[in-house]
Scaffold this active site. Structure first.
Site, PDB file in Angstrom:
ATOM      1  N   ARG A 178      -1.244   8.396   2.141  1.00  0.00           N
ATOM      2  CA  ARG A 178      -1.747   7.453   1.131  1.00  0.00           C
ATOM      3  C   ARG A 178      -1.022   6.102   1.178  1.00  0.00           C
ATOM      4  O   ARG A 178      -0.730   5.501   0.148  1.00  0.00           O
ATOM      5  CB  ARG A 178      -1.626   8.047  -0.283  1.00  0.00           C
ATOM      6  N   SER A 226      -7.272  10.836  -8.058  1.00  0.00           N
ATOM      7  CA  SER A 226      -5.930  11.377  -8.323  1.00  0.00           C
ATOM      8  C   SER A 226      -4.986  10.275  -8.763  1.00  0.00           C
ATOM      9  O   SER A 226      -4.872   9.239  -8.105  1.00  0.00           O
ATOM     10  CB  SER A 226      -5.373  12.026  -7.056  1.00  0.00           C
ATOM     11  N   GLU A 296      -0.395   7.417  -7.262  1.00  0.00           N
ATOM     12  CA  GLU A 296      -1.234   7.161  -6.080  1.00  0.00           C
ATOM     13  C   GLU A 296      -2.109   5.934  -6.338  1.00  0.00           C
ATOM     14  O   GLU A 296      -2.472   5.222  -5.425  1.00  0.00           O
ATOM     15  CB  GLU A 296      -2.113   8.394  -5.802  1.00  0.00           C
TER      16      GLU A 296
HETATM   17  C1  LIG Z   1     -13.785  10.627  -8.130  1.00  0.00           C
HETATM   18  C2  LIG Z   1     -12.792  10.026  -7.161  1.00  0.00           C
HETATM   19  C3  LIG Z   1     -12.320  10.778  -6.102  1.00  0.00           C
HETATM   20  C4  LIG Z   1     -11.401  10.230  -5.197  1.00  0.00           C
HETATM   21  N1  LIG Z   1     -10.978  10.994  -4.164  1.00  0.00           N
HETATM   22  C5  LIG Z   1     -10.107  10.472  -3.268  1.00  0.00           C
HETATM   23  C6  LIG Z   1      -9.660  11.256  -2.147  1.00  0.00           C
HETATM   24  O1  LIG Z   1     -10.061  12.398  -1.951  1.00  0.00           O
HETATM   25  N2  LIG Z   1      -8.781  10.679  -1.291  1.00  0.00           N
HETATM   26  C7  LIG Z   1      -8.324   9.404  -1.450  1.00  0.00           C
HETATM   27  O2  LIG Z   1      -7.550   8.932  -0.613  1.00  0.00           O
HETATM   28  N3  LIG Z   1      -8.723   8.650  -2.507  1.00  0.00           N
HETATM   29  C8  LIG Z   1      -9.600   9.146  -3.402  1.00  0.00           C
HETATM   30  N4  LIG Z   1     -10.014   8.385  -4.468  1.00  0.00           N
HETATM   31  C9  LIG Z   1      -9.434   7.040  -4.672  1.00  0.00           C
HETATM   32  C10 LIG Z   1     -10.231   5.876  -4.056  1.00  0.00           C
HETATM   33  O3  LIG Z   1     -11.614   6.178  -3.983  1.00  0.00           O
HETATM   34  C11 LIG Z   1      -9.725   5.502  -2.668  1.00  0.00           C
HETATM   35  O4  LIG Z   1      -8.370   5.141  -2.720  1.00  0.00           O
HETATM   36  C12 LIG Z   1     -10.541   4.336  -2.076  1.00  0.00           C
HETATM   37  O5  LIG Z   1     -10.235   4.198  -0.721  1.00  0.00           O
HETATM   38  C13 LIG Z   1     -10.295   3.016  -2.787  1.00  0.00           C
HETATM   39  O6  LIG Z   1     -11.225   2.096  -2.267  1.00  0.00           O
HETATM   40  P1  LIG Z   1     -11.792   0.899  -3.131  1.00  0.00           P
HETATM   41  O7  LIG Z   1     -12.680   0.109  -2.253  1.00  0.00           O
HETATM   42  O8  LIG Z   1     -12.359   1.368  -4.412  1.00  0.00           O
HETATM   43  O9  LIG Z   1     -10.446   0.074  -3.382  1.00  0.00           O
HETATM   44  P2  LIG Z   1     -10.020  -0.657  -4.752  1.00  0.00           P
HETATM   45  O10 LIG Z   1      -9.632   0.357  -5.751  1.00  0.00           O
HETATM   46  O11 LIG Z   1     -11.053  -1.653  -5.137  1.00  0.00           O
HETATM   47  O12 LIG Z   1      -8.730  -1.429  -4.234  1.00  0.00           O
HETATM   48  C14 LIG Z   1      -7.575  -0.705  -3.829  1.00  0.00           C
HETATM   49  C15 LIG Z   1      -6.626  -1.720  -3.170  1.00  0.00           C
HETATM   50  O13 LIG Z   1      -7.200  -2.154  -1.957  1.00  0.00           O
HETATM   51  C16 LIG Z   1      -7.255  -3.577  -1.907  1.00  0.00           C
HETATM   52  N5  LIG Z   1      -8.452  -3.963  -1.150  1.00  0.00           N
HETATM   53  C17 LIG Z   1      -9.732  -3.591  -1.363  1.00  0.00           C
HETATM   54  N6  LIG Z   1     -10.538  -4.145  -0.436  1.00  0.00           N
HETATM   55  C18 LIG Z   1      -9.735  -4.895   0.371  1.00  0.00           C
HETATM   56  C19 LIG Z   1      -9.957  -5.735   1.511  1.00  0.00           C
HETATM   57  N7  LIG Z   1     -11.168  -5.928   2.028  1.00  0.00           N
HETATM   58  N8  LIG Z   1      -8.887  -6.343   2.080  1.00  0.00           N
HETATM   59  C20 LIG Z   1      -7.647  -6.167   1.561  1.00  0.00           C
HETATM   60  N9  LIG Z   1      -7.367  -5.401   0.486  1.00  0.00           N
HETATM   61  C21 LIG Z   1      -8.404  -4.774  -0.085  1.00  0.00           C
HETATM   62  C22 LIG Z   1      -7.301  -4.020  -3.356  1.00  0.00           C
HETATM   63  O14 LIG Z   1      -6.801  -5.329  -3.500  1.00  0.00           O
HETATM   64  C23 LIG Z   1      -6.416  -2.977  -4.026  1.00  0.00           C
HETATM   65  O15 LIG Z   1      -5.074  -3.380  -3.925  1.00  0.00           O
HETATM   66  C24 LIG Z   1     -10.942   8.910  -5.387  1.00  0.00           C
HETATM   67  C25 LIG Z   1     -11.426   8.144  -6.465  1.00  0.00           C
HETATM   68  C26 LIG Z   1     -12.341   8.699  -7.339  1.00  0.00           C
HETATM   69  C27 LIG Z   1     -12.866   7.853  -8.463  1.00  0.00           C
END
Ligand SMILES: Cc1cc2nc3c(=O)[nH]c(=O)nc-3n(C[C@H](O)[C@H](O)[C@H](O)COP(=O)(O)OP(=O)(O)OC[C@H]3O[C@@H](n4cnc5c(N)ncnc54)[C@H](O)[C@@H]3O)c2cc1C
Length: 306
Positions: A178, A226, A296
């Site tokens: 992570r 998580s 996380e």
């Molecule tokens: C129901 C549920 C289940 C989940 N299950 C998992 C799982 O099994 N495993 C897991 O690892 N995670 C899980 N997650 C967490 C999450 O979905 C992941 O961490 C996901 O990859 C976050 O992506 P996001 O685009 O929503 O990022 P965001 O939450 O929008 O951003 C996260 C970070 O990334 C940065 N960021 C986003 N896009 C860019 C870009 N283009 N360039 C630079 N920085 C950027 C943002 O500035 C921020 O700091 C879960 C979430 C939910 C709601």
């Protein structure tokens, strides 16, 4: 704003006027449905649009904050200063060249996993149920025990602060549990390398993942997945559950009854509620089991009171 009298992004960049929103509530852009306003919120669809936004924010000394689906973010009640950027259009495209996949940073992971399956490519199945974008996933090396995005990466294209795209080879990026060393970079796209597989087997593996999530996670609620990383040799959910914290509530935020490592916005939760609940959980788990849980999820914007 920290800018030296910035004129509005909308006025100054007339060609982007349609894309720019001022004081946009970020609760609309997080799966937690929590978060105050962004000074500016923009959804560029092309590289030239994005470059203009980067140049503008640099000129005014405004921080640029990329956001994906906001599915791993607790956004503060006072919101985020500067320019929040959500990559759309060409940055959501996914294309294939043999076993190589080019995925825009704005592409949703479930779409990526499905497109790979349809092309008979295996490896992306663990990403199918993660509701984030490729860009967000690269920051945290999103994945499951079955695999993470980092293990698929061949190279990552970023936009440097100067406005120039650059390519980072896999050997120049560190991915671990992570975590990656990409935070601080603006990611444009990733090139992934998958392997040939049977389309039906891949689809079945995806369906298994989705079924398992539906059984174990509170998918119908506002949450960000998580909250805590699993400590070495244990599970955060087991510890929170064993501490008797399922259902614990602060304001509108509650520990999920279905999955103890999830906090749900049970209605009108503030970021402050979630911060306080996280602190209570960490304190209790540490007192009972001597384990200090590490979050996380990521945080954006200031905390309101302390
Ligand atoms: C129901 C549920 C289940 C989940 N299950 C998992 C799982 O099994 N495993 C897991 O690892 N995670 C899980 N997650 C967490 C999450 O979905 C992941 O961490 C996901 O990859 C976050 O992506 P996001 O685009 O929503 O990022 P965001 O939450 O929008 O951003 C996260 C970070 O990334 C940065 N960021 C986003 N896009 C860019 C870009 N283009 N360039 C630079 N920085 C950027 C943002 O500035 C921020 O700091 C879960 C979430 C939910 C709601």
């Amino acid at each position: 704003m920290s800018a030296d009298d910035p004129s509005s992004l909308r006025t100054e960049l007339a060609s982007l006027a349609e894309l720019v929103r001022e004081n946009e509530p970020l609760a609309r852009h997080s799966t937690f449905a929590i978060g105050g306003p962004a000074d500016f919120y923009v959804e560029p669809k092309t590289l030239p649009e994005l470059k203009k936004i980067v140049a503008w924010s640099n000129r005014h000394g405004l921080p640029l904050f990329p956001i994906g689906q906001g599915s791993n973010l607790l956004i503060g009640d006072k919101g985020v200063r500067g320019v929040v950027v959500r990559l759309r259009g060409e940055f959501e495209e996914i294309s294939f060249d043999g076993e190589r996949v080019s995925a825009g940073a704005g592409a949703p992971l479930p779409s990526l996993a499905k497109a790979c399956a349809q092309n008979g490519l295996a490896g992306a199945e663990p990403l199918a149920g993660i509701p984030g974008t490729v860009g967000g996933a690269l920051m945290t090396n999103a994945g499951t025990p079955e695999g993470d995005i980092g293990s698929l990466v061949d190279e990552v294209e970023i936009l440097e602060n100067s406005g120039k795209p650059a390519v980072l080879a896999k050997k120049d990026i560190v991915f671990s549990y992570r975590r990656s060393d990409l935070p601080g970079r603006l990611v444009l796209r990733a090139r992934l390398k998958l392997r040939r597989g049977d389309k039906n087997d891949i689809m079945a593996a995806i369906q298994n993942q989705l079924n398992r999530r539906a059984k174990t996670q509170p998918l119908g609620s506002y949450n960000v997945g998580s909250i805590f990383k699993n400590p070495p040799g244990d599970f955060a959910a087991r510890l929170v559950d064993a501490a008797g914290l399922k259902g614990l509530r602060v304001g509108g935020a509650a520990v999920s009854d279905k999955h103890a490592n999830f906090i749900v916005n049970a209605g009108q939760a503030t970021a402050e509620d979630v911060h306080r609940l996280i602190e209570k959980i960490r304190r209790t788990v540490q007192e009972k089991f001597g384990v200090l849980l590490e979050t996380e999820i990521w945080f954006a914007g200031e905390r309101s009171t302390f």
